[in-house]
Scaffold this motif. Structure first.
Motif, PDB file in Angstrom:
ATOM      1  N   THR A  77       0.973  -1.181  -0.064  1.00  0.00           N
ATOM      2  CA  THR A  77      -0.027  -0.156   0.085  1.00  0.00           C
ATOM      3  C   THR A  77       0.849   1.226  -0.085  1.00  0.00           C
ATOM      4  N   VAL A  78       0.397   2.535  -0.349  1.00  0.00           N
ATOM      5  CA  VAL A  78       1.144   3.584  -0.471  1.00  0.00           C
ATOM      6  C   VAL A  78       0.523   4.749   0.535  1.00  0.00           C
ATOM      7  N   ASP A  79       0.790   5.413   1.431  1.00  0.00           N
ATOM      8  CA  ASP A  79       0.331   6.443   2.196  1.00  0.00           C
ATOM      9  C   ASP A  79      -0.702   6.020   3.048  1.00  0.00           C
ATOM     10  N   GLN A  80      -1.073   4.702   3.489  1.00  0.00           N
ATOM     11  CA  GLN A  80      -1.962   4.360   4.307  1.00  0.00           C
ATOM     12  C   GLN A  80      -1.684   4.417   5.565  1.00  0.00           C
ATOM     13  N   SER A  81      -0.388   4.371   6.080  1.00  0.00           N
ATOM     14  CA  SER A  81       0.071   3.980   7.476  1.00  0.00           C
ATOM     15  C   SER A  81       1.343   4.896   7.497  1.00  0.00           C
ATOM     16  N   PHE A  82       1.559   6.070   7.023  1.00  0.00           N
ATOM     17  CA  PHE A  82       2.850   6.970   6.866  1.00  0.00           C
ATOM     18  C   PHE A  82       3.136   7.047   8.512  1.00  0.00           C
ATOM     19  N   ALA A  83       2.797   7.670   9.336  1.00  0.00           N
ATOM     20  CA  ALA A  83       3.219   7.626  10.583  1.00  0.00           C
ATOM     21  C   ALA A  83       3.706   6.081  11.110  1.00  0.00           C
ATOM     22  N   ASP A  84       2.948   5.202  11.105  1.00  0.00           N
ATOM     23  CA  ASP A  84       3.499   3.726  11.438  1.00  0.00           C
ATOM     24  C   ASP A  84       5.053   3.354  10.763  1.00  0.00           C
ATOM     25  N   VAL A  85       4.930   3.805   9.635  1.00  0.00           N
ATOM     26  CA  VAL A  85       6.236   3.510   8.890  1.00  0.00           C
ATOM     27  C   VAL A  85       7.500   4.219   9.389  1.00  0.00           C
ATOM     28  N   VAL A  86       7.008   5.490   9.849  1.00  0.00           N
ATOM     29  CA  VAL A  86       8.110   6.327  10.386  1.00  0.00           C
ATOM     30  C   VAL A  86       8.415   5.927  11.568  1.00  0.00           C
ATOM     31  N   ALA A  87       7.409   5.337  12.502  1.00  0.00           N
ATOM     32  CA  ALA A  87       7.680   4.855  14.005  1.00  0.00           C
ATOM     33  C   ALA A  87       8.559   3.818  13.715  1.00  0.00           C
ATOM     34  N   PHE A 143      12.419  15.061  14.270  1.00  0.00           N
ATOM     35  CA  PHE A 143      12.243  14.571  12.815  1.00  0.00           C
ATOM     36  C   PHE A 143      10.852  14.318  12.505  1.00  0.00           C
ATOM     37  N   ALA A 144      10.209  13.518  13.211  1.00  0.00           N
ATOM     38  CA  ALA A 144       9.061  12.668  13.000  1.00  0.00           C
ATOM     39  C   ALA A 144       7.941  13.789  12.782  1.00  0.00           C
ATOM     40  N   ARG A 145       8.210  14.699  13.704  1.00  0.00           N
ATOM     41  CA  ARG A 145       7.111  15.816  13.610  1.00  0.00           C
ATOM     42  C   ARG A 145       7.294  16.767  12.151  1.00  0.00           C
ATOM     43  N   MET A 146       8.348  16.947  11.676  1.00  0.00           N
ATOM     44  CA  MET A 146       8.810  17.277  10.336  1.00  0.00           C
ATOM     45  C   MET A 146       8.442  16.662   9.438  1.00  0.00           C
ATOM     46  N   TYR A 147       8.498  15.295   9.347  1.00  0.00           N
ATOM     47  CA  TYR A 147       8.266  14.332   8.184  1.00  0.00           C
ATOM     48  C   TYR A 147       6.572  14.443   8.217  1.00  0.00           C
ATOM     49  N   ASP A 148       5.865  14.342   9.547  1.00  0.00           N
ATOM     50  CA  ASP A 148       4.429  14.440   9.295  1.00  0.00           C
ATOM     51  C   ASP A 148       3.958  15.638   8.849  1.00  0.00           C
ATOM     52  N   ASP A 149       4.547  16.770   8.976  1.00  0.00           N
ATOM     53  CA  ASP A 149       4.069  17.927   8.372  1.00  0.00           C
ATOM     54  C   ASP A 149       4.294  18.151   6.801  1.00  0.00           C
ATOM     55  N   LEU A 150       5.511  17.410   6.434  1.00  0.00           N
ATOM     56  CA  LEU A 150       5.871  17.307   4.803  1.00  0.00           C
ATOM     57  C   LEU A 150       4.675  16.135   4.281  1.00  0.00           C
ATOM     58  N   HIS A 151       4.601  15.330   5.268  1.00  0.00           N
ATOM     59  CA  HIS A 151       3.133  14.268   4.825  1.00  0.00           C
ATOM     60  C   HIS A 151       2.056  15.038   4.307  1.00  0.00           C
ATOM     61  N   ALA A 152       1.562  15.691   5.559  1.00  0.00           N
ATOM     62  CA  ALA A 152       0.400  16.628   5.447  1.00  0.00           C
ATOM     63  C   ALA A 152       0.324  17.675   4.051  1.00  0.00           C
ATOM     64  N   ALA A 153       1.446  18.005   3.726  1.00  0.00           N
ATOM     65  CA  ALA A 153       1.726  18.858   2.613  1.00  0.00           C
ATOM     66  C   ALA A 153       1.895  18.362   1.293  1.00  0.00           C
ATOM     67  N   GLY A 154       1.852  16.985   1.183  1.00  0.00           N
ATOM     68  CA  GLY A 154       1.786  16.283   0.123  1.00  0.00           C
ATOM     69  C   GLY A 154       3.206  15.901  -0.459  1.00  0.00           C
TER      70      GLY A 154
END
Length: 212
Positions: free
Chosen positions: A74-84, A100-111
């Motif tokens: 799958t793609v982009d269904q469990s982004f936070a879990d992959v980062v974790a 870093f995790a917060r930064m990547y979460d913001d980048l994910h939210a921005a696409g």
């Protein structure tokens, strides 16, 4: 393979601004902490030799092909879990801090940040990778596996998506090479060669549904 003398932090400091972070990626930089286990302060790095995976370069062994039959993707269904999973402190070389995790979460939210998830027959997340995507460029940040070959399978799936939707101008930036990545077909470019490849791939036509 990357040696210590090939590493160069060109700037130190952190900005959580998504636009500034993406400007740095487009300039060929990537972030990594200068402290222990990726802790602060954060440096922006530009290795003099860059590890990349290019079209046609991926090596898929017979055993990996067999393993891939046991996985679904799958793609982009469990982004936070992959980062974790990538940030798990029990993993050797873990460097992804809460910042870093917060930064990547913001980048994910921005696409801009995306994940590839690998699942077993029961749908459990058993591996994956995540990174930053712009144009036909994918800057791989980290990968993890809880089952044999799961992280490799994620890379194979990502390469297939790029082949399908970006033609032959894509590049996966793995930042620096390791024996493990070399076995998968990762090669090295000088810093100038990398920037040229980066700029050509950034301008390549890409399907708008790349990460659907």
């Amino acid at each position: 393979m990357m040696h210590d003398e090939d590493l160069k932090a060109v700037s130190v400091g952190f900005s959580g601004d998504v636009d500034l972070v993406m400007s740095a990626y487009r300039a060929g930089l990537f972030p990594m902490g200068l402290g222990d286990d990726g802790g602060p302060p954060m440096g922006w790095w530009a290795p003099t030799v860059r590890g990349v995976l290019l079209p046609g370069g991926l090596r898929v062994s017979r055993s990996l092909r067999r393993s891939m039959q046991d996985f679904t993707f799958t793609v982009d269904q469990s982004f936070a879990d992959v980062v974790a999973g990538c940030a798990d402190t029990s993993r050797e070389g873990s460097w992804i801090t809460e910042g870093f995790a917060r930064m990547y979460d913001d980048l994910h939210a921005a696409g801009w940040a995306h994940s590839v998830e690998v699942r077993d027959a029961d749908g459990r997340l058993v591996g994956g990778l995540f990174g930053i995507s712009f144009g036909a460029v994918f800057v791989g940040e980290s990968m993890f596996h809880a089952e044999t070959d799961a992280s490799k399978a994620a890379l194979v799936h990502l390469s297939g998506l790029l082949d399908e939707r970006c033609g032959v101008r894509w590049v996966i930036d793995v930042q620096w090479s390791t024996p493990h990545l070399e076995s998968l077909g990762v090669s090295e470019l000088t810093g100038l060669e990398y920037l040229d490849r980066l700029h050509r791939a950034e301008g390549a036509p890409v399907s708008e549904v790349f990460f659907s």
